[in-house]
Design a protein around this motif. Structure first.
Motif, PDB file in Angstrom:
ATOM      1  N   LYS A 364     -24.828 -12.564 -24.594  1.00  0.00           N
ATOM      2  CA  LYS A 364     -25.505 -13.632 -23.874  1.00  0.00           C
ATOM      3  C   LYS A 364     -25.133 -14.989 -24.461  1.00  0.00           C
ATOM      4  N   LEU A 365     -25.032 -15.984 -23.575  1.00  0.00           N
ATOM      5  CA  LEU A 365     -24.631 -17.322 -23.989  1.00  0.00           C
ATOM      6  C   LEU A 365     -25.703 -18.364 -23.695  1.00  0.00           C
ATOM      7  N   LEU A 366     -26.202 -18.361 -22.462  1.00  0.00           N
ATOM      8  CA  LEU A 366     -27.215 -19.334 -22.048  1.00  0.00           C
ATOM      9  C   LEU A 366     -28.309 -18.566 -21.315  1.00  0.00           C
ATOM     10  N   GLU A 367     -29.553 -18.740 -21.744  1.00  0.00           N
ATOM     11  CA  GLU A 367     -30.668 -17.990 -21.176  1.00  0.00           C
ATOM     12  C   GLU A 367     -31.715 -18.965 -20.659  1.00  0.00           C
ATOM     13  N   VAL A 368     -32.197 -18.728 -19.455  1.00  0.00           N
ATOM     14  CA  VAL A 368     -33.159 -19.645 -18.848  1.00  0.00           C
ATOM     15  C   VAL A 368     -34.408 -18.881 -18.421  1.00  0.00           C
ATOM     16  N   SER A 369     -35.533 -19.570 -18.446  1.00  0.00           N
ATOM     17  CA  SER A 369     -36.798 -18.948 -18.068  1.00  0.00           C
ATOM     18  C   SER A 369     -36.858 -18.727 -16.565  1.00  0.00           C
ATOM     19  N   VAL A 370     -37.537 -17.669 -16.166  1.00  0.00           N
ATOM     20  CA  VAL A 370     -37.824 -17.383 -14.758  1.00  0.00           C
ATOM     21  C   VAL A 370     -39.299 -17.011 -14.691  1.00  0.00           C
ATOM     22  N   THR A 371     -40.128 -17.925 -14.211  1.00  0.00           N
ATOM     23  CA  THR A 371     -41.564 -17.678 -14.132  1.00  0.00           C
ATOM     24  C   THR A 371     -42.047 -17.921 -12.713  1.00  0.00           C
ATOM     25  N   GLN A 372     -43.171 -17.304 -12.388  1.00  0.00           N
ATOM     26  CA  GLN A 372     -43.737 -17.491 -11.050  1.00  0.00           C
ATOM     27  C   GLN A 372     -44.085 -18.956 -10.823  1.00  0.00           C
ATOM     28  N   GLU A 373     -44.663 -19.592 -11.835  1.00  0.00           N
ATOM     29  CA  GLU A 373     -45.050 -20.993 -11.683  1.00  0.00           C
ATOM     30  C   GLU A 373     -43.823 -21.884 -11.500  1.00  0.00           C
ATOM     31  N   GLY A 374     -42.780 -21.618 -12.286  1.00  0.00           N
ATOM     32  CA  GLY A 374     -41.563 -22.411 -12.160  1.00  0.00           C
ATOM     33  C   GLY A 374     -40.898 -22.249 -10.810  1.00  0.00           C
ATOM     34  N   LEU A 375     -40.843 -21.016 -10.313  1.00  0.00           N
ATOM     35  CA  LEU A 375     -40.234 -20.764  -9.003  1.00  0.00           C
ATOM     36  C   LEU A 375     -41.046 -21.407  -7.880  1.00  0.00           C
ATOM     37  N   MET A 376     -42.367 -21.339  -7.975  1.00  0.00           N
ATOM     38  CA  MET A 376     -43.193 -21.954  -6.928  1.00  0.00           C
ATOM     39  C   MET A 376     -43.009 -23.471  -6.899  1.00  0.00           C
ATOM     40  N   THR A 377     -42.847 -24.079  -8.070  1.00  0.00           N
ATOM     41  CA  THR A 377     -42.577 -25.515  -8.129  1.00  0.00           C
ATOM     42  C   THR A 377     -41.269 -25.844  -7.430  1.00  0.00           C
ATOM     43  N   GLU A 378     -40.224 -25.045  -7.704  1.00  0.00           N
ATOM     44  CA  GLU A 378     -38.911 -25.284  -7.098  1.00  0.00           C
ATOM     45  C   GLU A 378     -38.949 -25.026  -5.592  1.00  0.00           C
ATOM     46  N   ILE A 379     -39.729 -24.038  -5.155  1.00  0.00           N
ATOM     47  CA  ILE A 379     -39.836 -23.742  -3.715  1.00  0.00           C
ATOM     48  C   ILE A 379     -40.436 -24.929  -2.978  1.00  0.00           C
ATOM     49  N   GLU A 380     -41.483 -25.496  -3.538  1.00  0.00           N
ATOM     50  CA  GLU A 380     -42.116 -26.657  -2.890  1.00  0.00           C
ATOM     51  C   GLU A 380     -41.168 -27.852  -2.854  1.00  0.00           C
ATOM     52  N   ARG A 381     -40.416 -28.048  -3.914  1.00  0.00           N
ATOM     53  CA  ARG A 381     -39.470 -29.166  -3.945  1.00  0.00           C
ATOM     54  C   ARG A 381     -38.376 -28.972  -2.902  1.00  0.00           C
ATOM     55  N   ALA A 382     -37.836 -27.758  -2.815  1.00  0.00           N
ATOM     56  CA  ALA A 382     -36.783 -27.476  -1.833  1.00  0.00           C
ATOM     57  C   ALA A 382     -37.320 -27.588  -0.416  1.00  0.00           C
ATOM     58  N   ARG A 383     -38.554 -27.140  -0.213  1.00  0.00           N
ATOM     59  CA  ARG A 383     -39.156 -27.229   1.121  1.00  0.00           C
ATOM     60  C   ARG A 383     -39.333 -28.691   1.534  1.00  0.00           C
ATOM     61  N   ALA A 384     -39.780 -29.524   0.608  1.00  0.00           N
ATOM     62  CA  ALA A 384     -39.980 -30.946   0.902  1.00  0.00           C
ATOM     63  C   ALA A 384     -38.660 -31.635   1.229  1.00  0.00           C
ATOM     64  N   ALA A 385     -37.558 -31.126   0.636  1.00  0.00           N
ATOM     65  CA  ALA A 385     -36.233 -31.720   0.887  1.00  0.00           C
ATOM     66  C   ALA A 385     -35.565 -31.126   2.117  1.00  0.00           C
ATOM     67  N   GLY A 386     -36.244 -30.196   2.796  1.00  0.00           N
ATOM     68  CA  GLY A 386     -35.674 -29.593   4.000  1.00  0.00           C
ATOM     69  C   GLY A 386     -34.537 -28.631   3.732  1.00  0.00           C
ATOM     70  N   LYS A 387     -34.488 -28.049   2.526  1.00  0.00           N
ATOM     71  CA  LYS A 387     -33.412 -27.117   2.163  1.00  0.00           C
ATOM     72  C   LYS A 387     -33.871 -25.689   2.457  1.00  0.00           C
ATOM     73  N   ASP A 388     -33.771 -25.308   3.721  1.00  0.00           N
ATOM     74  CA  ASP A 388     -34.323 -24.023   4.160  1.00  0.00           C
ATOM     75  C   ASP A 388     -33.667 -22.828   3.481  1.00  0.00           C
ATOM     76  N   ALA A 389     -32.327 -22.862   3.352  1.00  0.00           N
ATOM     77  CA  ALA A 389     -31.621 -21.732   2.735  1.00  0.00           C
ATOM     78  C   ALA A 389     -32.027 -21.587   1.273  1.00  0.00           C
ATOM     79  N   GLU A 390     -32.209 -22.693   0.594  1.00  0.00           N
ATOM     80  CA  GLU A 390     -32.620 -22.651  -0.810  1.00  0.00           C
ATOM     81  C   GLU A 390     -34.041 -22.111  -0.935  1.00  0.00           C
ATOM     82  N   VAL A 391     -34.922 -22.543  -0.026  1.00  0.00           N
ATOM     83  CA  VAL A 391     -36.301 -22.044  -0.027  1.00  0.00           C
ATOM     84  C   VAL A 391     -36.307 -20.521   0.114  1.00  0.00           C
TER      85      VAL A 391
END
Length: 993
Positions: A364-391
């Protein structure tokens, strides 16, 4: 150095004294661990962290093991923790930590237990070393009446061995990877194909089997064989040969290739970890249009050699060792996700996930967190930006994460998990498969600690609680108060965190051991650095203490961590950390620049991208292509040719005024000379380091466009890009830095003037930074704009031209990106990463690896060691040597093995030839250095000397080609073309400088 993380949290609840015994609450104080007496039997950053955490918990009686490799064999590799642990009675010396063979391992187990008992320790902590998941070691500790700070032996046995863990997973409805987990049982059945013969074998060998099992006729032959095999391990006898096992694995691989066409197979030792004991085969079938019987047999025929490598690597090739190997379908488009678990035997809690897909050679070289709270934050941001595929993609990740967390808790309960462990999965888009459980704390555990803390609440009083912010602390609590601890609540600390492993590797990520660290800059604000105490200064002198990076252990030097409100925030902080880090030494190579380029690649594309475990090698190949192209560019020659270009422009503009032309040419030449080092120094730096160039090209992807004719058009003011480039390279002006590492004073003055001018004129016209094209259009007007009078307007135009002149040279870097198809490796709208097929070509990958790190200089009649490490001339003990004197070898044939950083690297012949003499006569296990001659050879083909004159000619040709694509005719904005203007250099001097 380990840090107390309380000071990094946004939650006021989480800032406390770790010494629970000092609490005024009787319930909280009852969980004090001050009477715990642990012996720390691991090394590296986790040892220093455990020492710090235990001290903060009020534990005063703890000690450490110190191996000869840490103190005697490798000078200057002395454990830096000893600078704080000054009581010599708490340091216990052993030859090494685990032993090199089964016999030595057993001897070491007894020695460690004796040390603990003789010195008054009541518990043992093994960190994330291999002893941490050795069920025999843990069972011996428990039998001796000591506590093991980690999962108990029953959990280790049921979850730590990959084959047993897979069977447990199936029993509790956990999704698993298709494959075979009992190839040793199948080998035994192949040799003794009836129940009668298996029973006779058990009797004849005097194996202690359970009579109830032997008499159970409902058991399959393979289940019966498994039981008999485990009895043979206890007796220390082999019931089949390695050759028979290899033959069975080969047959299973053939069957897998037929069942799953165009797929590879992964072979995995049931023990191991950290990438050890794993091999892939079947590369020739991946894209084969006709996977016929002959090709399948050819690919499967590699299995025996790989099995021997695996057993050798995990030291399971001795008599009586469990030699089981998993044969699994390799999921090609896979991400490596894992769930942090904690339990006390009755409850089990999942603490979110970590994405560890950015890895190479299973490391392993680079490891990043994956949490429910973090993903929900990113989903709302992508939704607000109109990025449907990302959502949609992020919502899929959220569903998979929830399923993995639920399954991991179910599995943890099934195996009675009573400490920290990690539930590892491979994720293929919206599906996941259980891979294995690491029954120990992980190297990357702090990624989880930065996202969650644990709140333990008194069942009788909701207002009575304590908070645990460290998994090392939680493991100590569980060892001391296991059954009493209530199931905790997990509380969000930060939405995102990231960890970069600073490794002793070269630019191609190959191990590079033996270097000496002589200086390491201090951590910056927000940086969490776990480095075993290497960067801790001498307590008496305040000076850095040199440290040798020995090849006896893994390649990790330090773990660098950052956190943030979202993933981008954590990545930006990581970029700042790496940018600010200065580490110098002798014969020292690290992957710091690789990490800087990689982090900025994601920052320039999309930090929420979904890289697979296949990403790093193609990415590294692309970086090699950058280097290959950059090697053909001479920025100084380009600058001189650019000066000639401007001379011609001015000469043409004043063709009918020779005296004015001569004066103006001289002034322009003087102006460009003033800017020479300002422009060329950062370009040279980027061309010399392709990892830095990769990050720069990614970050500047929106600052230009290419016209159909290949011309570069700037969308941002190149003055601003140049300033950001100096910052990106950490060459911006700082008074305390040496001149060689930062912008020079006179260059900085000119750059700051240019920035002030460009910012002032842009703001005057009310334009944003990315409206540079609009600004150049306004300045193209000879008629005054923006309320300026004619004289001032011409001075403004002249100043603009003077400040901008020459900066187009930065566009050569974009040309490098264009000609290497750099931007074809990209993140799609659904966050999947498109890897161009040509980057997966094995030959190209091998060539680019040599471009990134050219082979050591050698004579035409010699083969030298590709890197430092331990030399082996044969596959395994008792096997024939790879080569002998007088033997002819083919290109690609294995010549020797180098063991470095605990990994066995087989080295293949770079050309065909004949072995004239084996210089390396010291035998297996000898330490060699990079470039050391191993064999005298006669190549089949005569080597051709490199024509340096031809190379220089090619360099100038390529440079001129790229230069033509970036030079522009500054007629519109340049006063010289409009005869009425004052000479540009004079105007610049009057108006701006």
């Amino acid at each position: 150095m380990a840090h107390t993380l309380g000071s990094y949290t946004k939650n006021p609840l989480i800032h406390r004294d770790r010494r629970l015994g000092t609490s005024t609450s009787k319930w909280v104080a009852s969980f004090s661990c001050e009477d715990l007496k642990p012996l720390i039997v691991c090394r590296g950053p986790i040892r220093k962290e455990a020492m710090d955490v235990y001290a903060e918990m009020g534990i005063t009686h703890f000690g450490i093991l110190l191996s000869e490799k840490d103190s005697i064999v490798y000078p200057n590799a002395l454990a830096p923790e000893l600078r704080t642990l000054t009581d010599s009675r708490r340091v216990h010396r052993v030859p090494d930590y685990t032993g090199a063979s089964k016999e030595e391992r057993v001897e070491r187990i007894h020695q460690i237990i004796s040390i603990a008992i003789d010195n008054g320790y009541d518990s043992i902590f093994a960190g994330y070393g291999f002893m941490a998941e050795d069920d025999e070691f843990v069972a011996a500790i428990e039998k001796a009446g000591l506590k093991f700070i980690g999962p108990c032996s029953a959990t280790q046995s049921g979850a730590g061995k990959k084959d047993e863990a897979k069977r447990t997973a199936l029993s509790v409805n956990v999704s698993v990877t298709p494959g075979i987990d009992n190839v040793t049982a199948r080998t035994l059945v192949k040799k003794h194909p009836t129940r009668e013969k298996l029973l006779a074998l058990a009797t004849s060998d005097g194996l202690k089997c359970d009579p109830a099992v032997l008499g159970d006729t409902k058991l399959s032959l393979e289940e019966l064989a498994d039981h008999i095999l485990y009895a043979s391990y206890e007796r220390g006898v082999d019931l089949f040969s390695i050759e028979e096992l290899c033959a069975q694995v080969q047959a299973e691989c053939e069957a897998m290739f037929k069942k799953y066409p165009n797929s590879r197979v992964r072979l995995k030792a049931i023990g191991g970890g950290g990438g050890k004991g794993q091999r892939l085969l079947g590369a020739g079938l991946l894209h084969a249009k006709n996977a016929d019987e002959a090709l399948i047999k050819k690919e499967a025929s590699e299995a025996p050699g790989l099995v021997r490598e695996i057993l050798n690597e995990v030291k399971a090739n001795g008599i009586g060792d469990n030699k089981n190997v998993l044969v699994e379908l390799n999921i090609e488009q896979t991400r490596h996700n894992e769930i942090q678990l904690l339990g006390n035997g009755q409850w089990c809690i999942a603490l979110g996930g970590r994405d560890c897909s950015l890895q190479m050679h299973e490391q392993k070289l680079l490891e990043v967190s994956v949490t429910q709270e973090g993903l929900m934050t990113e989903i709302e941001r992508a939704r607000a930006a109109g990025k449907d595929a990302e959502v949609k993609a992020l919502e899929s990740d959220l569903k998979v994460l929830k399923r993995m967390e639920e399954e991991s808790e179910r599995f943890g309960k099934a195996v009675g998990l009573d400490s920290a462990s990690t539930f590892e999965c491979i994720v293929d888009r919206d599906r996941h498969y259980f891979m294995e459980v690491n029954t120990r704390i992980q190297v990357e555990h702090r990624v989880t600690e930065l996202c969650y803390v644990l709140k333990f609440v008194n069942p009788d009083d909701a207002n009575d609680f304590f908070v645990v912010e460290s998994l090392v602390e939680a493991m100590a609590l569980l060892a001391r108060h296991k059954e009493r601890l209530p199931r905790p609540e997990r509380i969000v600390r930060f939405n995102a965190s990231v960890e970069a492993r600073l490794n002793a590797t070269d630019a191609s990520l190959s191990p590079h051991a033996g270097g000496m660290i002589r200086y390491w800059s201090k951590p910056i604000d927000g940086e969490i650095r776990d480095d075993q105490g290497i960067s801790m200064v001498n307590p008496d002198t305040g000076l850095f203490v040199k440290y040798r990076v020995a090849g006896a252990y893994d390649s990790n030097i330090a773990l660098l961590l950052t956190k943030g409100e979202d993933r981008r925030d954590s990545y930006e902080r990581m970029s700042d950390v790496i940018q600010s880090a200065v580490i110098r030494g002798t014969d020292l190579a690290t992957n710091l620049e690789f990490h800087y380029g990689l982090v900025n690649w994601f920052l320039g594309r999309n930090v929420m991208a979904k890289p697979t475990t296949r990403f790093v090698v193609p990415y590294l190949t692309l970086v090699g292509l950058l280097k290959d192209t950059a090697n053909k560019i001479d920025p100084v020659y380009a600058f001189l040719q650019m000066k000639k270009h401007y001379t011609k422009l001015i000469g043409d503009a004043y063709a009918d005024q020779p005296e004015v032309a001569a004066k103006e040419v001289k002034n322009m030449s003087t102006l460009l000379d003033r800017k020479g080092t300002l422009i060329t120094r950062p370009i040279e730096r980027l061309l010399n380091d392709p990892h830095l160039l990769s990050g720069w090209l990614s970050m500047n992807i929106k600052n230009f466009r290419l016209e159909e004719n290949g011309k570069v058009v700037w969308l941002r003011n190149p003055v601003g890009v140049l300033a950001e480039t100096y910052d990106y390279l950490h060459m911006n002006f700082r008074p305390h830095k040496p001149a060689a590492e930062m912008i020079w004073n006179h260059d900085n003055e000119l750059l700051q003037q240019a920035l002030r001018f460009s910012r002032t004129i842009r703001e005057h016209f009310g334009l944003a930074r990315d409206e540079y094209h609009t600004l150049t259009g306004i300045l193209a007007n000879e008629e005054p704009q923006g309320g300026f009078d004619a004289a001032m307007w011409q001075q403004i135009r002249s100043a603009h031209f003077g400040y901008e002149a020459g900066l187009e040279l930065l566009g050569i870097l974009f040309q490098v990106g264009f000609h290497t198809k750099f931007w074809d490796l990209k993140v799609e709208e659904d966050l999947e990463i498109t890897i161009p097929e040509y980057l997966t070509d094995a030959d190209l990958q091998a060539r680019m690896k040599k471009v990134l790190v050219p082979p050591p200089a050698t004579k035409a009649d010699e083969i030298v060691a590709v890197c430092g490490g331990m030399y082996y001339g044969q596959e395994a003990p008792g096997m024939p040597p790879f080569v002998t004197e007088g033997m002819h070898f083919e290109k690609g044939q294995p010549l020797y093995i180098i063991e470095v950083m605990k990994m066995f690297n087989k080295v293949y012949a770079p050309f065909s030839g004949t072995i004239d003499k084996i210089i390396m006569t010291s035998g297996d296990g000898t330490i060699v250095s990079k470039g050391q001659p191993l064999f005298k050879v006669t190549p089949d083909e005569v080597f051709v000397e490199v024509d340096t004159a031809a190379l220089e000619k090619e360099k100038r040709t390529v440079t001129s080609k790229y230069l033509q694509a970036v030079l522009y005719e500054p007629v519109a904005a340049a006063p010289p073309a409009a005869k009425k203007a004052k000479p540009a250099a004079e105007s610049l001097g009057a108006a701006a400088v």
